[in-house]
Write a protein that holds these residues in place. Structure first.
Motif, PDB file in Angstrom:
ATOM      1  N   GLY A 208       5.071  -0.046  -7.592  1.00  0.00           N
ATOM      2  CA  GLY A 208       4.826  -1.356  -7.008  1.00  0.00           C
ATOM      3  C   GLY A 208       3.662  -1.439  -6.044  1.00  0.00           C
ATOM      4  O   GLY A 208       3.447  -2.495  -5.439  1.00  0.00           O
ATOM      5  N   ALA A 209       2.897  -0.371  -5.886  1.00  0.00           N
ATOM      6  CA  ALA A 209       1.777  -0.386  -4.946  1.00  0.00           C
ATOM      7  C   ALA A 209       0.568  -1.105  -5.556  1.00  0.00           C
ATOM      8  O   ALA A 209       0.212  -0.874  -6.709  1.00  0.00           O
ATOM      9  CB  ALA A 209       1.397   1.035  -4.563  1.00  0.00           C
ATOM     10  N   ASP A 210      -0.062  -1.968  -4.751  1.00  0.00           N
ATOM     11  CA  ASP A 210      -1.329  -2.586  -5.146  1.00  0.00           C
ATOM     12  C   ASP A 210      -2.496  -1.657  -4.859  1.00  0.00           C
ATOM     13  O   ASP A 210      -3.543  -1.749  -5.507  1.00  0.00           O
ATOM     14  CB  ASP A 210      -1.535  -3.896  -4.380  1.00  0.00           C
ATOM     15  CG  ASP A 210      -0.437  -4.906  -4.654  1.00  0.00           C
ATOM     16  OD1 ASP A 210      -0.201  -5.188  -5.847  1.00  0.00           O
ATOM     17  OD2 ASP A 210       0.176  -5.394  -3.693  1.00  0.00           O
ATOM     18  N   ALA A 211      -2.326  -0.796  -3.878  1.00  0.00           N
ATOM     19  CA  ALA A 211      -3.349   0.185  -3.526  1.00  0.00           C
ATOM     20  C   ALA A 211      -2.651   1.459  -3.102  1.00  0.00           C
ATOM     21  O   ALA A 211      -1.485   1.439  -2.677  1.00  0.00           O
ATOM     22  CB  ALA A 211      -4.245  -0.329  -2.396  1.00  0.00           C
ATOM     23  N   ALA A 212      -3.352   2.585  -3.217  1.00  0.00           N
ATOM     24  CA  ALA A 212      -2.772   3.878  -2.853  1.00  0.00           C
ATOM     25  C   ALA A 212      -3.738   4.637  -1.961  1.00  0.00           C
ATOM     26  O   ALA A 212      -4.953   4.609  -2.170  1.00  0.00           O
ATOM     27  CB  ALA A 212      -2.461   4.695  -4.102  1.00  0.00           C
TER      28      ALA A 212
ATOM     29  N   VAL B  79       0.842  -1.189   0.000  1.00  0.00           N
ATOM     30  CA  VAL B  79       0.000   0.000   0.000  1.00  0.00           C
ATOM     31  C   VAL B  79       0.884   1.249   0.000  1.00  0.00           C
ATOM     32  O   VAL B  79       1.722   1.421   0.887  1.00  0.00           O
ATOM     33  CB  VAL B  79      -0.932   0.023   1.236  1.00  0.00           C
ATOM     34  CG1 VAL B  79      -1.836   1.261   1.192  1.00  0.00           C
ATOM     35  CG2 VAL B  79      -1.774  -1.239   1.298  1.00  0.00           C
ATOM     36  N   GLY B  80       0.705   2.090  -0.996  1.00  0.00           N
ATOM     37  CA  GLY B  80       1.413   3.365  -1.043  1.00  0.00           C
ATOM     38  C   GLY B  80       0.601   4.419  -0.302  1.00  0.00           C
ATOM     39  O   GLY B  80      -0.591   4.570  -0.553  1.00  0.00           O
ATOM     40  N   VAL B  81       1.241   5.127   0.613  1.00  0.00           N
ATOM     41  CA  VAL B  81       0.543   6.113   1.445  1.00  0.00           C
ATOM     42  C   VAL B  81       1.259   7.447   1.345  1.00  0.00           C
ATOM     43  O   VAL B  81       2.493   7.525   1.503  1.00  0.00           O
ATOM     44  CB  VAL B  81       0.512   5.666   2.919  1.00  0.00           C
ATOM     45  CG1 VAL B  81      -0.359   6.621   3.743  1.00  0.00           C
ATOM     46  CG2 VAL B  81      -0.008   4.251   3.054  1.00  0.00           C
ATOM     47  N   THR B  82       0.491   8.510   1.091  1.00  0.00           N
ATOM     48  CA  THR B  82       1.093   9.833   1.015  1.00  0.00           C
ATOM     49  C   THR B  82       0.113  10.894   1.500  1.00  0.00           C
ATOM     50  O   THR B  82      -1.010  10.578   1.900  1.00  0.00           O
ATOM     51  CB  THR B  82       1.573  10.145  -0.410  1.00  0.00           C
ATOM     52  OG1 THR B  82       2.358  11.350  -0.399  1.00  0.00           O
ATOM     53  CG2 THR B  82       0.401  10.323  -1.364  1.00  0.00           C
TER      54      THR B  82
ATOM     55  N   ALA C 265      -9.575  11.428   2.714  1.00  0.00           N
ATOM     56  CA  ALA C 265      -8.564  10.622   2.031  1.00  0.00           C
ATOM     57  C   ALA C 265      -9.191   9.914   0.842  1.00  0.00           C
ATOM     58  O   ALA C 265     -10.373   9.560   0.864  1.00  0.00           O
ATOM     59  CB  ALA C 265      -7.953   9.598   2.978  1.00  0.00           C
ATOM     60  N   SER C 266      -8.399   9.713  -0.197  1.00  0.00           N
ATOM     61  CA  SER C 266      -8.811   8.949  -1.366  1.00  0.00           C
ATOM     62  C   SER C 266      -8.065   7.630  -1.371  1.00  0.00           C
ATOM     63  O   SER C 266      -6.861   7.584  -1.076  1.00  0.00           O
ATOM     64  CB  SER C 266      -8.499   9.720  -2.647  1.00  0.00           C
ATOM     65  OG  SER C 266      -9.279  10.904  -2.726  1.00  0.00           O
ATOM     66  N   ILE C 267      -8.781   6.557  -1.700  1.00  0.00           N
ATOM     67  CA  ILE C 267      -8.203   5.221  -1.759  1.00  0.00           C
ATOM     68  C   ILE C 267      -8.376   4.708  -3.175  1.00  0.00           C
ATOM     69  O   ILE C 267      -9.486   4.711  -3.711  1.00  0.00           O
ATOM     70  CB  ILE C 267      -8.890   4.275  -0.759  1.00  0.00           C
ATOM     71  CG1 ILE C 267      -8.811   4.851   0.659  1.00  0.00           C
ATOM     72  CG2 ILE C 267      -8.252   2.890  -0.796  1.00  0.00           C
ATOM     73  CD1 ILE C 267      -9.666   4.117   1.670  1.00  0.00           C
ATOM     74  N   ARG C 268      -7.290   4.295  -3.795  1.00  0.00           N
ATOM     75  CA  ARG C 268      -7.338   3.806  -5.166  1.00  0.00           C
ATOM     76  C   ARG C 268      -6.737   2.407  -5.250  1.00  0.00           C
ATOM     77  O   ARG C 268      -5.731   2.112  -4.599  1.00  0.00           O
ATOM     78  CB  ARG C 268      -6.570   4.749  -6.114  1.00  0.00           C
ATOM     79  CG  ARG C 268      -7.200   6.135  -6.223  1.00  0.00           C
ATOM     80  CD  ARG C 268      -8.550   6.074  -6.899  1.00  0.00           C
ATOM     81  NE  ARG C 268      -9.157   7.384  -7.098  1.00  0.00           N
ATOM     82  CZ  ARG C 268     -10.014   7.947  -6.246  1.00  0.00           C
ATOM     83  NH1 ARG C 268     -10.339   7.306  -5.125  1.00  0.00           N
ATOM     84  NH2 ARG C 268     -10.542   9.120  -6.495  1.00  0.00           N
TER      85      ARG C 268
ATOM     86  N   GLU D  69      -3.702  10.636 -10.400  1.00  0.00           N
ATOM     87  CA  GLU D  69      -2.365  10.609 -10.982  1.00  0.00           C
ATOM     88  C   GLU D  69      -1.314  10.174  -9.953  1.00  0.00           C
ATOM     89  O   GLU D  69      -0.355   9.472 -10.280  1.00  0.00           O
ATOM     90  CB  GLU D  69      -2.004  11.982 -11.553  1.00  0.00           C
ATOM     91  CG  GLU D  69      -2.681  12.281 -12.879  1.00  0.00           C
ATOM     92  CD  GLU D  69      -4.114  12.756 -12.723  1.00  0.00           C
ATOM     93  OE1 GLU D  69      -4.629  12.738 -11.590  1.00  0.00           O
ATOM     94  OE2 GLU D  69      -4.728  13.145 -13.735  1.00  0.00           O
ATOM     95  N   VAL D  70      -1.499  10.582  -8.704  1.00  0.00           N
ATOM     96  CA  VAL D  70      -0.583  10.133  -7.645  1.00  0.00           C
ATOM     97  C   VAL D  70      -0.694   8.623  -7.486  1.00  0.00           C
ATOM     98  O   VAL D  70       0.312   7.913  -7.369  1.00  0.00           O
ATOM     99  CB  VAL D  70      -0.902  10.847  -6.318  1.00  0.00           C
ATOM    100  CG1 VAL D  70      -0.111  10.227  -5.170  1.00  0.00           C
ATOM    101  CG2 VAL D  70      -0.581  12.328  -6.431  1.00  0.00           C
ATOM    102  N   ALA D  71      -1.923   8.113  -7.493  1.00  0.00           N
ATOM    103  CA  ALA D  71      -2.132   6.671  -7.361  1.00  0.00           C
ATOM    104  C   ALA D  71      -1.467   5.913  -8.509  1.00  0.00           C
ATOM    105  O   ALA D  71      -0.877   4.842  -8.303  1.00  0.00           O
ATOM    106  CB  ALA D  71      -3.621   6.361  -7.318  1.00  0.00           C
ATOM    107  N   GLU D  72      -1.570   6.453  -9.712  1.00  0.00           N
ATOM    108  CA  GLU D  72      -0.946   5.805 -10.864  1.00  0.00           C
ATOM    109  C   GLU D  72       0.571   5.768 -10.706  1.00  0.00           C
ATOM    110  O   GLU D  72       1.217   4.754 -11.005  1.00  0.00           O
ATOM    111  CB  GLU D  72      -1.320   6.549 -12.148  1.00  0.00           C
ATOM    112  CG  GLU D  72      -0.708   5.991 -13.417  1.00  0.00           C
ATOM    113  CD  GLU D  72      -1.227   4.606 -13.773  1.00  0.00           C
ATOM    114  OE1 GLU D  72      -0.583   3.942 -14.616  1.00  0.00           O
ATOM    115  OE2 GLU D  72      -2.251   4.181 -13.205  1.00  0.00           O
ATOM    116  N   ALA D  73       1.158   6.859 -10.209  1.00  0.00           N
ATOM    117  CA  ALA D  73       2.604   6.888  -9.994  1.00  0.00           C
ATOM    118  C   ALA D  73       3.019   5.866  -8.940  1.00  0.00           C
ATOM    119  O   ALA D  73       4.049   5.187  -9.086  1.00  0.00           O
ATOM    120  CB  ALA D  73       3.036   8.294  -9.574  1.00  0.00           C
ATOM    121  N   LEU D  74       2.218   5.720  -7.879  1.00  0.00           N
ATOM    122  CA  LEU D  74       2.543   4.745  -6.836  1.00  0.00           C
ATOM    123  C   LEU D  74       2.369   3.323  -7.341  1.00  0.00           C
ATOM    124  O   LEU D  74       3.111   2.420  -6.953  1.00  0.00           O
ATOM    125  CB  LEU D  74       1.671   4.993  -5.603  1.00  0.00           C
ATOM    126  CG  LEU D  74       1.883   6.345  -4.916  1.00  0.00           C
ATOM    127  CD1 LEU D  74       0.997   6.463  -3.680  1.00  0.00           C
ATOM    128  CD2 LEU D  74       3.353   6.537  -4.532  1.00  0.00           C
TER     129      LEU D  74
END
Length: 416
Positions: free
Chosen positions: A323-327, A303-306, A336-339, A314-319
């Motif tokens: 290698g992130a399965d979820a952002a 999980v990528g967290v920022t 918060a947004s969860i992708r 676009e941040v989720a796509e970069a994460l």
């Protein structure tokens, strides 16, 4: 408080990325009073009222309804206003100068006199009941009402207000594509509402509206629905879908509805130019958020967290590329947004544990952890550390349930 303290145009990009916009500091009581007045002005002479989310999907529904009722507005005055905004943008400081970051405001909703017989009431998950109540109070008796791209988490949140709305209107129809709980959908239909909910991984709400209205739309509206779906379902095969999403975010709702209603998914040159100019800052805010991100292992997922004020998709796509399965993108305002990705389609389940909801691959929430302004001060100075912990804990609970076989292949609880 002095206005300049919350004026984003005076902030460096770094500070702007970490603080909420000026609207956050506007008291809810004043905001509710102004919202009520705006709804009254919009609906008191309307023949049809549309209560819709103000993203590209919700506003796409409004464009379709105005076309179907012959109530579309002339785009020329809006295009003239866009051209004026472009001039102001081109007159701002060098976008590479962090200490002189500039911002150009779009027109306020009340600055535009819509004049359409199909009134637009912009809404959201946290204001839906108030908007229902205001429409019931001020719209003419016998008006047709549509609700688009919105889903209540619990029926009791809107029960009384929806009953009032049904009593006022001649007909209430609801078009959506979110994940509805069966008991909520049943209760809405029992209240006398014509509810149509599309498959959340196949249709957007604009699709649902397009197929549900008894009207022969021009091809441009079918194309508008397809391009809107491309972004809303995070398919990302049509570059125009990002243009629509960004344009809806950066301008007011009336302008967006009018322009896409006239031109469809191919924005006119002046609107496209405006979007490109605004993207200069957008890209830099995305870079800031990605640079702050951390990758965490939760159950079988990474999980990528920022944190930051930024475009979450676009941040989720970069994460995802890292290698992130979820952002998770925690915002300065506390939400918060969860992708998700093909490897994680339980965003709505995570959000549902933290005061939110949404789709399997896209959801939102606002943890109930802010009791006073000191909590928000801590949120800003620690870059959302408390919110991150709460949301990661929700991921852990979902991981435990997934290991127990609670969810089927579509991310739905098997015991529902």
């Amino acid at each position: 408080m002095e206005d300049e303290l919350i004026d984003s145009s005076r902030l460096s990009l770094s500070r702007k990325s970490q603080l909420p916009g000026a609207g956050f500091f506007y008291p809810d009581s004043l905001d509710e009073d102004r919202s009520e007045e705006l709804v009254k002005e919009a609906v008191e002479d309307a023949e049809v009222v549309v209560v819709a989310d103000t993203d590209a999907d919700g506003l796409g529904c409004v464009a379709l309804l105005r076309e179907a009722y012959g109530a579309a507005l002339d785009p020329e005055p809006f295009e003239e206003e866009i051209a004026e905004r472009i001039e102001r943008l081109e007159g701002t400081t060098d976008p590479e100068d962090d200490e002189e970051e500039a911002e150009v405001d779009v027109p306020e909703e009340e600055d535009v006199a819509p004049g359409s017989a199909v009134a637009l009431v912009g809404s959201g998950p946290y204001s839906l009941e108030d908007d229902f109540d205001n429409v019931a109070e001020y719209a003419p008796e016998g008006v047709d009402v549509f609700v688009c791209d919105l889903c209540p988490d619990k029926y009791e949140y809107v029960e009384e207000e929806l009953d009032r709305l049904v009593e006022t209107a001649s007909e209430v129809r609801w078009f959506d594509h979110h994940q509805w709980k069966d008991d909520v959908a049943d209760a809405v239909e029992e209240a006398g509402v014509g509810l149509v909910v599309g498959e959340s991984d196949e249709e957007c709400s604009t699709d649902v509206t397009l197929r549900s209205l008894d009207y022969e739309f021009d091809d441009r509206f079918a194309e508008l629905a397809a391009v809107t779906r491309d972004h809303d379902l995070w398919i990302r095969e049509d570059a125009r879908s990002d243009d629509l999403a960004d344009y809806a975010y950066w301008t007011d709702a009336e302008e967006y509805v009018t322009v896409v209603g006239a031109y469809g998914a191919d924005l006119p040159d002046v609107a496209a130019e405006f979007v490109e100019l605004r993207r200069v800052e957008k890209e830099r805010l995305i870079e800031r958020a990605v640079s702050r991100a951390e990758l965490k292992s939760v159950g079988p997922w990474t999980v990528g967290v920022t944190y930051g004020r930024c475009s979450q998709n676009e941040v989720a796509e970069a994460l995802r590329e890292e290698g992130a399965d979820a952002a998770v993108v925690v915002k300065p305002a506390g939400s918060a947004s969860i992708r998700g990705t093909e490897n994680f389609e339980l965003c709505h389940e995570v959000a549902g544990q933290v005061n939110g909801g949404g789709h399997p691959k896209a959801a939102g929430c606002k943890p109930d952890i802010y009791d006073d302004m000191l909590d928000y001060a801590n949120h800003w100075t620690t870059q959302g550390s408390a919110a991150k912990r709460v949301i990661l804990a929700a991921f852990e609970r979902v991981a435990e349930r997934a290991e127990q076989g609670v969810y089927d292949d579509e991310g739905v609880e098997t015991d529902r």
